[in-house]
Each structure stands twice: as structure tokens, then as C-alpha cells.
Design an enzyme around this catalytic site. Structure first.
Site, short mmCIF file in Angstrom:
data_model
loop_
_atom_site.label_atom_id
_atom_site.label_comp_id
_atom_site.label_asym_id
_atom_site.label_seq_id
_atom_site.Cartn_x
_atom_site.Cartn_y
_atom_site.Cartn_z
N MET A 98 4.05 -2.03 2.94
CA MET A 98 2.36 -1.35 1.93
C MET A 98 1.55 -2.88 3.01
SD MET A 98 3.46 0.48 -1.50
CE MET A 98 3.86 2.07 -1.18
N GLY A 99 0.32 -2.79 1.51
CA GLY A 99 -0.71 -3.88 2.11
C GLY A 99 -2.10 -2.83 1.83
N HIS A 100 -1.74 -1.61 2.55
CA HIS A 100 -3.10 -0.37 2.55
C HIS A 100 -4.17 -0.99 3.65
CE1 HIS A 100 -6.62 2.16 0.43
NE2 HIS A 100 -5.63 2.57 0.60
N ARG A 144 15.34 1.00 15.39
CA ARG A 144 15.75 2.14 14.01
C ARG A 144 14.19 1.70 13.03
NH1 ARG A 144 18.52 5.02 16.00
NH2 ARG A 144 20.75 5.30 15.90
N THR A 171 -2.49 -6.33 -7.58
CA THR A 171 -3.02 -5.07 -6.30
C THR A 171 -2.07 -6.19 -5.90
OG1 THR A 171 -3.51 -4.47 -4.63
CG2 THR A 171 -5.27 -6.16 -5.29
N ILE A 172 -0.74 -5.46 -5.45
CA ILE A 172 0.16 -6.19 -4.17
C ILE A 172 -0.36 -6.65 -2.79
CG2 ILE A 172 2.33 -4.94 -5.47
CD1 ILE A 172 2.41 -3.43 -2.92
N ASP A 173 -1.95 -5.57 -2.93
CA ASP A 173 -1.87 -5.94 -1.29
C ASP A 173 -2.93 -6.62 -1.02
OD1 ASP A 173 -1.45 -2.92 -1.32
OD2 ASP A 173 -3.18 -2.22 -1.50
N GLY A 199 -3.03 2.14 -8.62
CA GLY A 199 -1.53 1.68 -8.25
C GLY A 199 -0.81 0.97 -9.38
O1 F6P Z 1 -2.69 -0.80 -3.93
C1 F6P Z 1 -1.17 -0.85 -3.79
C2 F6P Z 1 0.19 0.40 -2.87
O2 F6P Z 1 0.68 0.56 -3.09
C3 F6P Z 1 -0.90 0.53 -1.65
O3 F6P Z 1 0.29 -0.72 -0.81
C4 F6P Z 1 -0.46 1.88 -0.68
O4 F6P Z 1 -1.28 1.63 -0.44
C5 F6P Z 1 -1.01 2.25 -2.22
O5 F6P Z 1 -1.07 1.65 -3.44
C6 F6P Z 1 0.12 3.84 -2.83
O6 F6P Z 1 -0.46 4.53 -2.90
P1 F6P Z 1 0.64 6.08 -4.33
O7 F6P Z 1 0.86 4.53 -4.94
O8 F6P Z 1 -0.42 6.75 -4.93
O9 F6P Z 1 0.93 6.41 -3.36
#
Ligand code: F6P
Length: 358
Positions: free
Chosen positions: A179-181, A276, A135-137, A11
């Protein structure tokens, strides 16, 4: 002649270009011999299928502030790397062939967890590799910080900030899914920075009754609204007891698109309140890097350049205890950096009244 190959994998995130520019500038300014730079297109696919182009100074101009990656990226899962492709091609052999054909001295890879595993494999196969932690995670082991993370915190925080006014006007419960996986760094930081009342992260499985109690407590204290940050990987105490396989099966059969909607439904049923859900999604990876990431990625890039000039290979350039360090790829590969539920930041968040639903 020195020949350096670049690729970005997995990503994308902010500051990938800034990091590559740092490597390029460091090597270009300090090498004692002529240098050729090659860019592999769309991640490891470029290396496997020999898709590359030469990079010159022009390619690196004006990219410090540009989001995404000038090389393109893709996901080639590590678990499939040893499997032949649909035409029977041995991917590892193909990558080595491309590397040797171009007579590369080093491959620079900007990537996260899975991509670093592949980089380690290539290093074990005898290629010279240096990696940049993106990585943003922020879940890459061996570095306190990855680039992209702070920019994503900025975007996610802005979303949590903005939700407050509408939540307050309508007296609603709002969930922002961050996000953050599989880890909670991004939701935790954006949640605290955005003043969320409840933060649910994967490392602290939640009890929906506790979440409801926290909302009702706010109601009793006169607050008209509640803002909840839910990590995309958040998990209930109940689900945390399931095996990986059972959990996957349950999620696949769920009528809810993600955990946030499941939490929202449970809150609506328990409280009768209007709830919401807002999902900023991939905007968190989008746009220009913030100033922190520009500086950070430039420094990591320059240090990666320095390692290459010293012919020190097989490392990820990382950041530990406020210092830039080199971490052997073999130490990084296959490990996940998670939030410790007993960490000071969690204790401090709890001290100011943030509920983690536990
Ligand atoms: O690893 C970065 C990330 O944005 C995660 O936070 C997220 O779970 C994943 O990638 C999303 O993946 P994709 O871009 O394949 O939808």
C-alpha cells in the site's frame, strides 16, 4: 470548564488510540480546571450529524496497544464537504453547530491528507482545531513521519521476508503489492528492509524492459528467484505520460485487478517464468502499533495536549529533524509529501543493486 472533542477520520491505522490517550492524559493531568471530553463517532460524520458520546478515563484505559480507533472512522471526501448531503444538509454549517452546541474549546482530529484539509477549513471557519498526523502512507506534508507508518513497514516487511523462502524453494518470481496510495514511502522502506531485488514506486515510473533485464541478470548470476515490491500506485513510463483522465479510463478498462498483476503478466510473457502476486492489503493497517509508533504517537498526543492547554490552535503536531514541532494547518493542507527520486535513500538502494525499473 474545558471541553475537548476527539475524532478520527479517513483510513484507520495503528496508534490512533495511543495518540488520543496521550492528549487525554496530558490534559487530564495538567489542566487547571475541570475537563469534559467528547468522542465523535465515525469521523466527521459524527460532527456533522451530532453523533458523539462523553469520554471518561475508563475509555482511555488499555488502549495504548490497541489498533484501529475506539471512535470508529469513515471517509468524508474533502471535495464533497461543501456539497449538501442527500437531505440538503449543509455539512460545514452542521459541524459548526455541533461544535458550538457542545461549547467545545478545541477539536482534536487524527487524520491524513484529506481529513487535514477539512480540519484546515474548520479552522478557517473559526473553530479551534489541533490535528495529529496519522497514516500508513507517510504522505502528509509538514512532518517527516506519521504514526502508523512504522507499524505498517513492520507488517509489509514481514510479508516480503516470508515470501523469500517460498520464492526460493520454487525458483519463482514473486511480486508483493504494498500500500501507500499515491506515494512510495511504505513500499520503498518495506522493500529495502525485506531485501527486495526490484522496487517499483509511483515517483519513479518503470520501464517493463528494465524490470525484465533485472530479473534476467539475477538468473545469470545464479539466483533462483526474484522478489519484487510493487507499490499499489506504481506506474509505467508509458502510463505516466497519460493525462489523469486518460489513465483513470485505461485502469478502469484493464482486465487486471491492480498494477501488480499487469507487471506479473508482462514478466511471464517476456521471460516464460512462473510469477506469483501476493497482496497483504489492509493487514498493513491492522493490529497493534509497534513500540516505535506507541512512543511516537504518545509524544505527539502529549504535545497536542500541551498546545491545547496553551490555547494554541490551528496546528498539526508534526515531527521535523528529530524534533516535535507545530505546523500551521494552512501550510499542511492540500500538499503531498512524495519520495524524491534523487533522495539519498534511492541512491543507496541502487548502490546495493536494487532496481527501480528506470
Ligand atoms: O491511506 C491509507 C490507505 O491504506 C492507502 O494506503 C490505501 O490506498 C487506502 O488507504 C485504502 O483505502 P480503503 O481503506 O478505503 O480501501
Amino acid at each position: 470548564m474545558l471541553r475537548i472533542g476527539f475524532l478520527t477520520s479517513g483510513g484507520d491505522c495503528q496508534a490512533l488510540n495511543a495518540a488520543m490517550r496521550g492528549v487525554f492524559k496530558c490534559i487530564n493531568n495538567n489542566a487547571k480546571e475541570p475537563v469534559e471530553f467528547y468522542g465523535f463517532e465515525d469521523g466527521y460524520k459524527g460532527l456533522i450529524y451530532g453523533k458523539f458520546h462523553m469520554l471518561t478515563g475508563k475509555d482511555f484505559k488499555g488502549i495504548l496497544t490497541r489498533g484501529g480507533t475506539i471512535l470508529g472512522t469513515s471517509r468524508v471526501p474533502f471535495k464533497t464537504i461543501r456539497e449538501p448531503d442527500e437531505n440538503g444538509l449543509d455539512k460545514v454549517k452542521a459541524m459548526k453547530q455541533t461544535y458550538y452546541k457542545l461549547q467545545l474549546d478545541c477539536l482534536v482530529m487524527g487524520g491524513g491528507n484529506g481529513s487535514t484539509k477539512t480540519a484546515n477549513l474548520l479552522s478557517q471557519e473559526g473553530l479551534n482545531v489541533v490535528t495529529l498526523p496519522k497514516t500508513i502512507d507517510n504522505d502528509l506534508w509538514g512532518t517527516d513521519m506519521t504514526f502508523g507508518f512504522q507499524s505498517a513497514v513492520d507488517i509489509a516487511t514481514k510479508c516480503v521476508d516470508d515470501i523469500h523462502t517460498t520464492a526460493s524453494s520454487h525458483g519463482r518470481v514473486f511480486i508483493v503489492e504494498i500500500m501507500g496510495h499515491k506515494v512510495g514511502w511504505l513500499p520503498l522502506n518495506a522493500g529495502i528492509a525485506g531485501g527486495a531485488d526490484i522496487i517499483l514506486i509511483p515517483e519513479i515510473p518503470y520501464d517493463i524492459k528494465k524490470v525484465v533485464e533485472a530479473i534476467e541478470e539475477r538468473d545469470r548470476s545464479g539466483s533462483r528467484f526474484t522478489v519484487i515490491v510493487v507499490a499499489e500506485g506504481a506506474i509505467s513510463k508509458e502510463d505516466a505520460k497519460l493525462s489523469k483522465k486518460e489513465f483513470k479510463k485505461k485502469r478502469a478498462a484493464s482486465k487486471f485487478p491492480s498494477v501488480s498483476y499487469e507487471v506479473a503478466d508482462a514478466i511471464m510473457k517476456a521471460t516464460g517464468r512462473e510469477v506469483r502476486v501476493t497482496v497483504p492489503g489492509h493487514t498493513q493497517r491492522g493490529g497493534a502499533p509497534d513500540p516505535y509508533d506507541r512512543v511516537f504517537a504518545t509524544r505527539l498526543g502529549a504535545e497536542a495536549g500541551r498546545l491545547i492547554l496553551r490555547k494554541e490552535y490551528g496546528y498539526m503536531v508534526g515531527y521535523r529533524n528529530r524534533e516535535i514541532v507545530k505546523v500551521p494547518l494552512s501550510e499542511v493542507a492540500g500538499k503531498l509529501k512524495t519520495v524524491d527520486p534523487k533522495a539519498e535513500i534511492i541512491k543507496e538502494a541502487k548502490l546495493i543493486g536494487i532496481s527501480f525499473g528506470d
